[in-house]
Design an enzyme around this catalytic site. Structure first.
Site, mmCIF file in Angstrom:
data_model
loop_
_atom_site.group_PDB
_atom_site.id
_atom_site.type_symbol
_atom_site.label_atom_id
_atom_site.label_comp_id
_atom_site.label_asym_id
_atom_site.label_seq_id
_atom_site.Cartn_x
_atom_site.Cartn_y
_atom_site.Cartn_z
ATOM 1 N N ASP A 250 -7.966 -9.114 5.336
ATOM 2 C CA ASP A 250 -9.000 -8.436 4.552
ATOM 3 C C ASP A 250 -8.953 -8.885 3.095
ATOM 4 O O ASP A 250 -9.845 -8.574 2.320
ATOM 5 C CB ASP A 250 -8.769 -6.910 4.626
ATOM 6 C CG ASP A 250 -9.858 -6.118 3.904
ATOM 7 O OD1 ASP A 250 -11.053 -6.399 4.155
ATOM 8 O OD2 ASP A 250 -9.526 -5.240 3.083
ATOM 9 N N GLU A 255 -10.663 -14.404 -4.448
ATOM 10 C CA GLU A 255 -11.805 -13.636 -3.936
ATOM 11 C C GLU A 255 -12.916 -13.673 -4.967
ATOM 12 O O GLU A 255 -12.625 -13.581 -6.167
ATOM 13 C CB GLU A 255 -11.390 -12.182 -3.671
ATOM 14 C CG GLU A 255 -10.364 -12.053 -2.562
ATOM 15 C CD GLU A 255 -9.955 -10.610 -2.290
ATOM 16 O OE1 GLU A 255 -10.582 -9.689 -2.844
ATOM 17 O OE2 GLU A 255 -8.995 -10.404 -1.538
ATOM 18 N N HIS A 273 -12.541 -7.934 1.927
ATOM 19 C CA HIS A 273 -11.860 -6.887 1.133
ATOM 20 C C HIS A 273 -12.574 -5.529 1.239
ATOM 21 O O HIS A 273 -13.049 -4.978 0.240
ATOM 22 C CB HIS A 273 -11.759 -7.330 -0.336
ATOM 23 C CG HIS A 273 -10.654 -6.625 -1.068
ATOM 24 N ND1 HIS A 273 -9.907 -7.203 -2.052
ATOM 25 C CD2 HIS A 273 -10.152 -5.360 -0.942
ATOM 26 C CE1 HIS A 273 -9.020 -6.341 -2.513
ATOM 27 N NE2 HIS A 273 -9.150 -5.200 -1.849
HETATM 28 N N1 LIG Z 1 -7.589 -3.833 1.418
HETATM 29 C C1 LIG Z 1 -7.897 -2.912 0.531
HETATM 30 O O1 LIG Z 1 -9.053 -2.657 0.255
HETATM 31 C C2 LIG Z 1 -6.800 -2.121 -0.125
HETATM 32 C C3 LIG Z 1 -7.047 -0.788 -0.497
HETATM 33 C C4 LIG Z 1 -6.016 -0.062 -1.051
HETATM 34 C C5 LIG Z 1 -4.769 -0.653 -1.286
HETATM 35 N N2 LIG Z 1 -4.581 -1.955 -0.946
HETATM 36 C C6 LIG Z 1 -3.282 -2.591 -1.170
HETATM 37 O O2 LIG Z 1 -2.307 -1.933 -0.389
HETATM 38 C C7 LIG Z 1 -1.090 -1.892 -1.128
HETATM 39 C C8 LIG Z 1 -0.266 -0.709 -0.650
HETATM 40 O O3 LIG Z 1 -0.939 0.497 -1.014
HETATM 41 P P1 LIG Z 1 -0.192 1.902 -0.955
HETATM 42 O O4 LIG Z 1 -1.188 2.923 -1.350
HETATM 43 O O5 LIG Z 1 0.517 2.066 0.336
HETATM 44 O O6 LIG Z 1 0.863 1.707 -2.139
HETATM 45 P P2 LIG Z 1 2.264 2.443 -2.311
HETATM 46 O O7 LIG Z 1 2.669 2.199 -3.714
HETATM 47 O O8 LIG Z 1 2.172 3.844 -1.815
HETATM 48 O O9 LIG Z 1 3.225 1.639 -1.313
HETATM 49 C C9 LIG Z 1 3.640 0.331 -1.545
HETATM 50 C C10 LIG Z 1 5.016 0.184 -0.947
HETATM 51 O O10 LIG Z 1 5.416 -1.176 -1.085
HETATM 52 C C11 LIG Z 1 6.822 -1.163 -1.329
HETATM 53 N N3 LIG Z 1 7.272 -2.419 -1.901
HETATM 54 C C12 LIG Z 1 7.193 -2.848 -3.176
HETATM 55 N N4 LIG Z 1 7.760 -4.053 -3.300
HETATM 56 C C13 LIG Z 1 8.229 -4.389 -2.071
HETATM 57 C C14 LIG Z 1 8.919 -5.512 -1.556
HETATM 58 N N5 LIG Z 1 9.268 -6.537 -2.330
HETATM 59 N N6 LIG Z 1 9.224 -5.525 -0.235
HETATM 60 C C15 LIG Z 1 8.877 -4.496 0.573
HETATM 61 N N7 LIG Z 1 8.247 -3.395 0.130
HETATM 62 C C16 LIG Z 1 7.912 -3.344 -1.177
HETATM 63 C C17 LIG Z 1 7.036 0.028 -2.256
HETATM 64 O O11 LIG Z 1 8.389 0.457 -2.231
HETATM 65 C C18 LIG Z 1 6.086 1.051 -1.661
HETATM 66 O O12 LIG Z 1 6.740 1.888 -0.729
HETATM 67 C C19 LIG Z 1 -1.536 -1.769 -2.581
HETATM 68 O O13 LIG Z 1 -0.579 -2.317 -3.459
HETATM 69 C C20 LIG Z 1 -2.832 -2.514 -2.629
HETATM 70 O O14 LIG Z 1 -2.586 -3.818 -3.112
HETATM 71 C C21 LIG Z 1 -5.565 -2.698 -0.361
#
Ligand SMILES: NC(=O)c1ccc[n+]([C@@H]2O[C@H](COP(=O)([O-])OP(=O)(O)OC[C@H]3O[C@@H](n4cnc5c(N)ncnc54)[C@H](O)[C@@H]3O)[C@@H](O)[C@H]2O)c1
Length: 301
Positions: A250, A255, A273
């Protein structure tokens, strides 16, 4: 307090902000050039992922006090720099978790049963029953890299589907029923690997040639987190060699990305996305943006 809404935001949220006494200008198709001219007049800005707030823009904004990012990732904002200038930076961390998790689960089913390829074949007037023998999801191992808000929602749904769920996240506690493993163990024992972690200097190209070499042959990859976490060239080679049986994406390193070479491969499916692009998430994001800005305004008055 003057707020500039730079990206598409729910009309009801804008209405609520105005009713609370904020002056809100909506320019949700503003270009970076236009933004750099007008930003000096604003105390606050609302952005989604389209509008990037980098240090040079912040330097042009002497009155800016607050930036609200509708959505999760703060990688589009130089947040530390903004904070060093006394600007408050906020996001809406929970509003889109269920939507992104549902897309990741949907991708898993689509990969397991080649739903896109089978549909294309039907639309081409064919009946290729033998070609599309798939796999069940139940009983398979799902490896989740990053078990924050979205990862936990994915885990809950995957467990309900009868999957074994393991996760690698050095910074988070594991939810019930999810086994914490090293990245190595996750790579070598997962049938599906899904990414739900931020793009940082540590995670950029975290999954490259070496990581693919350690994966179970036939693994399927899902990335609804950020482009750049999975090295796209290494993924392409792993798909062509057959090490990776399928990928659903996605998000992309660049992008928008029309004509991406990964999409020349039949075993790749994807979307532009749209992880958070559901009616429900948009409503929640708008409501949370308005709540946060109104609360900030009332506190600062
Ligand atoms: N596709 C989309 O439209 C969309 C929408 C929302 C979020 N996202 C992406 O999804 C990601 C996750 O969102 P979330 O709400 O769960 O965030 P979050 O902050 O709740 O969770 C992210 C997790 O990643 C972990 N993390 C950080 N560095 C790491 C590493 N090196 N190895 C393993 N784990 C690691 C953190 O400890 C945390 O638990 C966001 O950072 C964003 O980039 C994408």
């Amino acid at each position: 307090m003057k707020i500039l809404v730079c990206d598409k935001t729910e009309a009801s949220a804008i209405e609520r902000m105005r009713q609370a006494g904020l002056t809100v200008d909506v320019r949700d198709d503003i270009t970076p050039e236009e933004l750099s001219v007008v930003i000096k007049d604003y105390d606050g800005m609302v952005v989604r992922s389209r509008t990037k707030v980098r240090a040079p823009l912040i330097d042009l904004a002497p009155n800016l006090k607050v930036i609200v990012r509708g959505g999760v990732g703060l990688d589009t904002i130089d947040a530390d720099y903004a904070r060093s200038k006394g600007i408050t930076v906020m996001n809406t961390p929970l509003s889109s978790s269920a939507s992104v998790a549902e897309l990741a689960i949907g991708f898993m089913f689509a990969l397991a049963r080649s739903i896109y390829a089978a549909t294309s074949s039907m639309k081409a007037g064919k009946w290729e029953k033998k070609k599309f023998e798939g796999d069940e999801i139940a009983g398979k191992t799902l490896g989740i890299v990053g078990i924050g808000n979205i990862g936990k929602e994915v885990a809950k749904r995957a467990r309900a589907l009868g999957m074994e769920v393991i996760a690698y996240d050095p910074y988070a506690s594991m939810p019930e029923g999810v086994k914490s493993v090293s990245l190595d163990e996750l790579l070598s024992s997962s049938d599906y690997i899904t990414f739900h972690l931020p793009l940082t200097e540590e995670t950029r190209n975290m999954i490259g040639v070496e990581a693919f070499a350690r994966m179970k042959p036939g693994v399927r990859i899902i990335n609804c987190a950020r482009g750049g976490i999975v090295d796209e060239d290494a993924l392409y080679d792993a798909l062509v060699s057959g090490r990776v049986a399928g990928a659903a994406l996605d998000v992309f390193a660049q992008e928008p990305c029309e004509g991406h070479r990964l999409f020349t491969l039949e075993q790749v499916i994807g979307s532009p996305h749209i992880g958070a692009a559901t009616h429900e998430a948009q409503k929640r994001i708008g409501a949370e943006v308005a709540d946060k800005l109104i609360e900030y305004y009332q506190r600062m008055r």
